[in-house]
Design a protein around this motif. Structure first.
Motif, PDB file in Angstrom:
ATOM      1  N   SER A  74       7.751  -1.505 -22.039  1.00 17.46           N
ATOM      2  CA  SER A  74       7.013  -2.935 -21.281  1.00 17.46           C
ATOM      3  C   SER A  74       6.469  -3.953 -22.243  1.00 17.46           C
ATOM      4  CB  SER A  74       6.116  -2.129 -20.512  1.00 17.46           C
ATOM      5  OG  SER A  74       5.854  -1.279 -20.808  1.00 17.46           O
ATOM      6  N   GLU A  77       9.817  -5.954 -22.357  1.00 16.67           N
ATOM      7  CA  GLU A  77      10.505  -6.682 -21.338  1.00 16.67           C
ATOM      8  C   GLU A  77       9.269  -7.525 -20.466  1.00 16.67           C
ATOM      9  OE1 GLU A  77      11.497  -4.347 -17.097  1.00 16.67           O
ATOM     10  OE2 GLU A  77       9.304  -3.828 -17.347  1.00 16.67           O
ATOM     11  N   TYR A  78       8.018  -7.475 -20.716  1.00 17.11           N
ATOM     12  CA  TYR A  78       7.436  -8.982 -20.701  1.00 17.11           C
ATOM     13  C   TYR A  78       7.290 -10.081 -21.206  1.00 17.11           C
ATOM     14  CZ  TYR A  78       2.833 -11.228 -21.255  1.00 17.11           C
ATOM     15  OH  TYR A  78       1.480 -11.983 -20.979  1.00 17.11           O
ATOM     16  N   ALA A  81      10.066 -11.289 -18.958  1.00 15.40           N
ATOM     17  CA  ALA A  81       9.974 -12.390 -18.024  1.00 15.40           C
ATOM     18  C   ALA A  81       9.661 -13.097 -18.418  1.00 15.40           C
ATOM     19  CB  ALA A  81       9.560 -10.931 -17.701  1.00 15.40           C
ATOM     20  N   LEU A  86      14.871 -13.011 -17.698  1.00 17.36           N
ATOM     21  CA  LEU A  86      14.751 -10.986 -16.768  1.00 17.36           C
ATOM     22  C   LEU A  86      15.027 -11.097 -15.302  1.00 17.36           C
ATOM     23  CD1 LEU A  86      14.902  -7.981 -17.411  1.00 17.36           C
ATOM     24  CD2 LEU A  86      12.118  -8.016 -16.794  1.00 17.36           C
ATOM     25  N   GLY A 101       9.755  -5.582 -13.374  1.00 15.28           N
ATOM     26  CA  GLY A 101      11.514  -5.178 -13.468  1.00 15.28           C
ATOM     27  C   GLY A 101      11.690  -4.117 -14.132  1.00 15.28           C
ATOM     28  N   PHE A 102      12.463  -3.492 -15.206  1.00 18.15           N
ATOM     29  CA  PHE A 102      12.347  -2.314 -15.458  1.00 18.15           C
ATOM     30  C   PHE A 102      11.251  -1.246 -15.458  1.00 18.15           C
ATOM     31  CE2 PHE A 102      14.098   0.976 -18.334  1.00 18.15           C
ATOM     32  CZ  PHE A 102      14.727   2.169 -17.484  1.00 18.15           C
ATOM     33  N   THR A 103       9.865  -1.766 -16.525  1.00 15.01           N
ATOM     34  CA  THR A 103       9.201  -0.610 -16.137  1.00 15.01           C
ATOM     35  C   THR A 103       7.989  -0.648 -16.020  1.00 15.01           C
ATOM     36  OG1 THR A 103       8.825  -1.098 -18.562  1.00 15.01           O
ATOM     37  CG2 THR A 103      10.419   0.711 -18.252  1.00 15.01           C
ATOM     38  N   SER A 104       7.292  -2.115 -15.675  1.00 20.47           N
ATOM     39  CA  SER A 104       6.336  -3.525 -16.200  1.00 20.47           C
ATOM     40  C   SER A 104       6.236  -4.192 -14.272  1.00 20.47           C
ATOM     41  CB  SER A 104       6.070  -4.145 -16.520  1.00 20.47           C
ATOM     42  OG  SER A 104       6.547  -3.460 -17.822  1.00 20.47           O
TER      43      SER A 104
END
Length: 180
Positions: A74, A77-78, A81, A86, A101-104
């Motif tokens: 996460s 991903e943060y 993003a 992303l 997103g993918f997990t967040s």
């Protein structure tokens, strides 16, 4: 110290849900949010009956490893993003617009603009911060400072007042524990 706060939470939440259901029956769905608290009431009995330090240690270790993997993914991903690298898709959760997103998930301030609070895989930044705290304490007591650094960074990214206040209480408690 453990059971009483859970009972207070269950009473307060049940009252809130009951009052909501009286005005609109569709709020009955929120009663499932009480299930984790009812399960938490069973933990002291389970630990008393098992009386197995290896089981308890293994359970904490599994929790810590799963949370670390989740927070690490996460966090990446943060960063992606926040830097715009992303692509995020728009989703609607309970009438509120989010970007995913993918997990967040990220709260959407205006179309395409994200609120830079760290949700991770949790529904709220405050929830993420408060769930990370026990794992942080576990890592600090065990001397796993790499995990602890990621957890501290994630707590600051949540910008959760409750988690930050709890984090401020942590050093004096750890010092007190080391001196005993």
């Amino acid at each position: 110290y453990y059971i009483f706060p859970i009972f207070i939470y269950i009473i307060g939440s049940s009252t809130n849900i009951l009052l909501s259901v009286l005005s609109n029956f569709s709020f009955i769905n929120y009663s499932v949010e009480l299930i984790p608290m009812f399960l938490a009431l069973g933990i002291p009995y389970l630990l008393y009956k098992l009386n197995n330090k290896l089981f308890i240690s293994s359970t904490w270790n599994i929790f810590n490893n799963i949370l670390f993997i989740s927070i690490a993914i996460s966090s990446i991903e943060y960063y992606l993003a926040a830097s715009g690298k992303l692509p995020l898709k728009q989703i609607n959760i309970r009438g509120t617009e989010y970007l995913s997103g993918f997990t967040s998930i990220f709260h959407e301030l205006s179309p395409g603009e994200i609120h830079l609070r760290f949700y991770g895989a949790f529904g709220e930044p405050g929830t993420a911060g408060m769930i990370i705290l026990p794992a942080l304490v576990y890592c600090l007591v065990r001397g796993n400072y790499i995990f602890a650094i990621l957890y501290i960074a994630a707590i600051f990214l949540t910008k959760s007042l409750g988690a930050l206040i709890s984090l401020a209480f942590l050093p004096p408690l750890l010092i007190l524990m080391k001196n005993k």
